[in-house]
Design an enzyme around this catalytic site. Structure first.
Site, PDB file in Angstrom:
ATOM      1  N   HIS A 173      42.815  37.527  39.939  1.00 25.23           N
ATOM      2  CA  HIS A 173      43.361  36.352  39.260  1.00 25.23           C
ATOM      3  C   HIS A 173      43.643  36.640  37.797  1.00 25.23           C
ATOM      4  O   HIS A 173      43.941  35.768  37.030  1.00 25.23           O
ATOM      5  CB  HIS A 173      42.348  35.203  39.369  1.00 25.23           C
ATOM      6  CG  HIS A 173      40.978  35.743  39.402  1.00 25.23           C
ATOM      7  ND1 HIS A 173      40.345  36.067  40.581  1.00 25.23           N
ATOM      8  CD2 HIS A 173      40.161  36.141  38.411  1.00 25.23           C
ATOM      9  CE1 HIS A 173      39.165  36.596  40.294  1.00 25.23           C
ATOM     10  NE2 HIS A 173      39.029  36.655  39.001  1.00 25.23           N
ATOM     11  N   CYS A 174      43.510  37.897  37.412  1.00 22.65           N
ATOM     12  CA  CYS A 174      43.731  38.246  35.997  1.00 22.65           C
ATOM     13  C   CYS A 174      44.997  39.065  35.832  1.00 22.65           C
ATOM     14  O   CYS A 174      45.991  38.596  35.287  1.00 22.65           O
ATOM     15  CB  CYS A 174      42.524  39.031  35.446  1.00 22.65           C
ATOM     16  SG  CYS A 174      40.980  38.159  35.623  1.00 22.65           S
TER      17      CYS A 174
END
Ligand code: SAJ
Length: 418
Positions: free
Chosen positions: A258-259
């Protein structure tokens, strides 16, 4: 102090529990009722927060979880740790906006609000403050304090813990910085003040763009050096003997989580939005990485072809489905795209990953099996996507009729590396 941490995910829960352990009275606020129920029952769903730590702060009365916004009244500091996803390449700040309105309704004079969610430079001052002012009728910098402090969570990182990782802190003015830094000093070993929220917002994006660009460069090289007949893995290890000016990155089936696939595109979006020009490195990096699953499938097709087989009708076993080694998270995992491509080519695809939480595999649309010797020997092709510690790598290398090793961890008669 009376603390609210809004958003109890992989960032918010560690912060909330750590703040409670540091002596603050903490309310963990989340709109997900199931999460609140689990937290109240002392059942942690975050990898780095054992349920025993959660239960200890619950029992001490230092932490409570709630979905009831009225329980937020009277906070001294509220920290926003809600998701900031991309929707078709466009930042979705709707969770931040909703959270700002909720907190604004319970914002009192002298309190502080800190944004931790990763976002484009300017979000704190241009989006958060007006929402807080509108909901509270108070004036930022006069009646309440505010700032930005990026999260640097590295799930499972054995070298840097939550509290030993230096924490960037910023404020919209000197008083805000002073109060916000004071809070984080009670939790982190080191806090690093910067001149304002925009610097802190940009610093976070620089951190992750640096990784994305370098991983994508290595990935693009991997797709080329294979045809040059040179072993990129050995060359990377050789380059890594340079004690300065080099950071080791390795090829993979794509970049998940998610980064990295998300944060740099926040910056690319803001640059295009404000300046009308591309942030070429981020866009190119993303383009290279998102094509890696196609490259993996192409390599498998070539190998089957050399064995007189086609993708269509072949039995293919994918090993390691989560987005990175030993992680339990499937978000943006390249395995999803690899599976989809193989199924589209008519292959019979199975997946094996002991780290995939029950029920999460629905998004994969392939049956989950054990990484057993029988499954591996029965496959026409095996693909090692993530080299989880739980896999029996020697057995895989020995038993697979063919295996594409995306992590350079296997040895055996029919092993090829990415
Ligand atoms: N990856 C590669 N090759 C590499 C490194 C990573 O293909 O050399 C892939 C991984 O398999 C994964 C993706 O890239 O699919 C992202 O990997 P990551 O190691 O960057 O892990 P993340 O996504 O958990 O990144 C987070 C980030 N932390 C924060 O944003 C607070 C990142 O800045 C950290 O450096 C990273 O954790 C970490 O070091 O654990």
């Amino acid at each position: 102090m009376q603390i609210v941490v809004a958003g109890q995910g992989y960032v918010g829960l560690p912060l909330a529990v750590r703040a409670a352990e540091a002596g603050h009275r903490v309310v963990g606020y989340d709109v997900d009722l199931d999460r609140v129920r689990r937290l109240t029952a002392g059942d942690s769903y975050v990898q780095d927060v054992p349920s025993s730590r959660l239960r200890a702060v619950l029992d001490a009365g230092a932490y409570s979880a709630t979905a009831d916004a009225t329980a937020l009244a009277g906070f001294d500091i509220a920290v926003i740790t809600v998701p900031t996803p991309l929707r078709d390449g466009v930042p979705d700040l709707s969770f931040v906006e909703a959270c700002a309105r909720t907190l604004g309704n319970h914002l009192s004079r002298g309190a502080a609000v800190v944004l931790e969610s990763t976002t484009w430079p300017g979000t704190t001052e241009e989006l958060l403050l007006p929402l807080l002012e509108e909901a509270s009728g108070l004036k930022a910098g006069v009646d309440f304090l505010a700032g930005f402090s990026p999260e640097r969570i590295a799930p499972g990182n054995q070298r840097w813990s939550f509290e030993t990782t230096p924490k960037l802190v910023s404020g919209i003015d000197a008083r805000s910085l002073d109060v916000i830094r004071g809070f984080y000093d009670s939790i982190f070993h080191t806090t690093v003040p910067v001149s304002g929220p925009k610097v802190a917002e940009l610093a976070k994006l620089i951190e992750n763009t640096f990784r994305l660009v370098n991983i994508s460069m290595i990935n693009e090289l991997a797709t080329l050096t294979d045809r040059l007949g040179v072993n990129i893995w050995e060359a990377i290890d050789a380059a890594a003997t340079k004690p300065f000016g080099f950071t080791r990155f390795t090829p993979g089936p794509g970049v998940g989580g998610h980064c990295l696939p998300v944060d740099p595109l926040f910056l690319a979006w803001k640059i295009r939005e404000e300046l009308g020009v591309p942030f070429r490195f981020a866009e190119l990096a993303h383009d290279v990485n998102r094509r890696m699953p196609d490259y993996v499938v192409r390599r498998v097709a070539q190998a089957l072809d050399q064995r007189g087989k086609t993708l269509s009708g072949s039995r293919i076993l994918l090993l390691g489905l989560t987005y990175k080694i030993n992680a339990t998270d499937l978000r943006e995992s390249p395995s999803t795209r690899v599976a989809e491509l193989l199924v589209n080519h008519g292959a019979q695809v199975r997946g094996a990953d002991p780290n995939v939480p029950d029920g999460d595999h629905a998004s994969l649309n392939v049956p989950l099996v054990d990484a057993s010797e029988e499954e591996i020997a029965a496959a026409d092709a095996v693909v090692l996507l993530m080299d989880h510690a739980t896999f029996d790598l020697p057995m895989i290398g020995k038993s697979a009729p063919y295996v594409l090793d995306c992590r350079n961890r296997l040895s055996g008669p029919h092993v090829e590396t990415l």
